[in-house]
Write an enzyme that holds these catalytic residues in place. Structure first.
Site: not given
Ligand code: UD1
Ligand code: CA
Length: 459
Positions: A12, A16, A23, A73, A103, A230, A335, A388
């Site tokens: 991701g 934000r 992140k 990805q 995260d 986030n 130090r 020194n």
């Molecule tokens: C996701 C879950 C949600 C859950 C929540 C808990 C899904 C669809 N939803 O939502 O049900 O309650 O986590 O924290 O899975 N990431 C990628 N590639 C992408 C998208 C995301 O690697 O294309 C990674 C992000 O870096 C992150 C994690 O996946 O570490 C979760 O993505 P995020 O967009 O934060 O999902 P949430 O909306 O939090």
């Molecule tokens: Ca998340």
């Protein structure tokens, strides 16, 4: 034996966070966020995890190094798509695949293990076992929809939930253990969800149900594990929760923390029994503290190694060692590889840089000792300075055992003060002072043998 592989999703953008830093590299309790997931996977005995990263992930790759296998990805098409990126490196390599998100740094290895164990203990051959938590605040998380018999029907993302589903308090934490063969076959069947047309990993639950495969859910017992990051508001929330967890572990180990809310201890710090930590103390990096010490208030220690029975009040220690019984502060700074022998006393407004002080050295007030070798039981008078640096190079000062350095002595390095020698107040020492001699003046000249002071008569 069942083999376990782990996939951690970290592709991701973290938009934000509004940051130039990725992140997952933002630190929590002194450690980048991504470390927690990688470390948890290691504790589980999983193969090195596969970390799914996005474009511009060089800093993450460099930081983690060979502790994970990286797959990229390139397009952010959702958590289902991100997991699919790991298929080529993992298919046929394990019986189970654990997937979680980078995260969520508060997730404990212990909890992940419970999910794995529930999965392997089941005779229902589940397609997956997931972690849920019941909470008052849904935090925008996916809701877990159960049937009347308690089995899991689906995970519904908040944006797509009906009012009845929004009222559900059981949340998807984002930890799943899969039957590997089923996962790799099922992932390409996930359909994109409008309006963003992302491939949701959470859709695997509905797929498993359609395949007639069981879906198990384990309910977590630590609400802190729900803290995902986030924004920087969440970052502070995670920091506070982790601090509570770390402090609690130290207290249960026999450390007194007078005010846990204002005591900041990094994840890798160790502290001995009966040590007392006073408020506003920061223990950072690989700091180690022995038993029976008093640290703080207002102490900042980074990569410090402190022995037993030391006192450090309102002082700063970086990359240095204190042997047993050192007393320091208030307002001292140590130090750059300084080494203070047993029983050293360092009072207010002193600085020690890259120097070794033998046992029993006393340096009570206003001194700077840099690049020096100071023998046992030397007395360093108020205002003593090692000069020194000549503007180009640093030079060494050597002070022999038992020497007495008079107040305000300037030791112009390179210079040697012999064992048991004495310098007069205000001396500017540019020449070596032989053992047992007295040197005075500006520049100091040797004037004769040092007489040992008479012991005071007890009155
Ligand atoms: C996701 C879950 C949600 C859950 C929540 C808990 C899904 C669809 N939803 O939502 O049900 O309650 O986590 O924290 O899975 N990431 C990628 N590639 C992408 C998208 C995301 O690697 O294309 C990674 C992000 O870096 C992150 C994690 O996946 O570490 C979760 O993505 P995020 O967009 O934060 O999902 P949430 O909306 O939090
Ligand atoms: Ca998340």
């Amino acid at each position: 034996m069942t083999t376990l592989a782990t996939v951690i999703l970290a592709a991701g953008q973290g938009t934000r966070m509004k940051s130039r830093t990725a992140k997952v590299l933002h630190p929590i309790a002194g450690r980048p966020m991504v470390d927690y997931g990688v470390e948890a996977a290691r504790q589980l005995g999983s193969q090195p995890p596969v970390l799914v990263v996005g474009k511009q992930s060089e800093a993450v790759r460099e930081y983690i190094g060979d502790r994970a296998v990286f797959v990229e990805q390139t397009e952010r098409l959702g958590t289902g798509h991100a997991t699919l990126m790991a298929r080529d490196v993992l298919r046929g390599r394990s019986d189970l695949v654990l997937v979680f998100y980078a995260d969520m740094p508060l997730l404990r290895a212990k909890t992940l293990r419970r999910v794995v164990e529930t999965h392997t203990a089941s005779t229902a051959q589940p397609a997956l076992t997931m972690l849920t938590l019941v909470a008052d605040d849904p935090r925008g998380f996916g809701r877990v929809v159960r049937r009347a018999d308690g089995t899991v029907a689906a995970i519904v993302e908040e944006a797509a939930a009906t009012p009845e589903q929004l009222a559900i308090h059981e949340l998807n934490v984002g930890v799943y253990v899969f039957d590997a063969a089923w996962l790799w076959e099922a992932l390409p069947r996930i359909q994109p969800t409008p309006p963003k047309n992302e491939y949701y990993l959470t859709d695997v639950v509905a797929l498993a149900n359609a395949d007639g495969r069981a879906v198990l859910a384990v309910e977590g017992d630590d609400p802190d594990e729900l803290i995902g990051i986030n924004t920087r508001v969440h970052l502070a929330e995670a920091e506070a929760a982790l601090r509570r967890r770390i402090n609690r572990a130290h207290m249960l180990n026999g450390v007194t923390i007078v005010d846990p809310a204002t005591t900041y201890i990094a994840a890798d710090v160790s502290i001995g029994m009966d040590t007392v930590i006073w408020p506003n103390t920061h223990l950072r990096g690989a700091t180690t503290i022995g038993e029976g010490c008093v640290i703080g208030p207002n102490a900042v220690l980074s990569n410090a190694t402190v022995g037993d029975d030391c006192t450090v009040i309102a002082s700063v220690i970086e990359d240095s060692t204190l042997k047993n019984g050192v007393r320091m502060g208030p307002f001292a700074r140590v130090r750059n590889g300084a080494h203070l022998g047993a029983g050293v006393h360092m009072g207010n407004f002193g600085e020690i840089k890259k120097s070794r002080l033998g046992p029993g050295v006393k340096m009570g007030h206003f001194s700077y000792i840099g690049d020096a070798e100071v023998g046992a039981n030397v007395n360093i008078g108020a205002g003593t300075i090692t000069c020194n640096y000549d503007g180009v190079n640093k030079h060494k000062t050597v002070i022999g055992e038992g020497a007495f350095i008079g107040s305000d002595t300037m030791l112009v390095a390179p210079v040697t003060i012999g064992a048991g020698a004495l310098t007069g107040a205000g001396a500017v020492v540019k020449q070596p002072v032989p053992d047992g001699q007295v040197a005075v003046g500006v520049p100091a000249r040797v004037i004769g043998a040092r007489r040992q002071p008479q012991k005071k008569k007890k009155t």
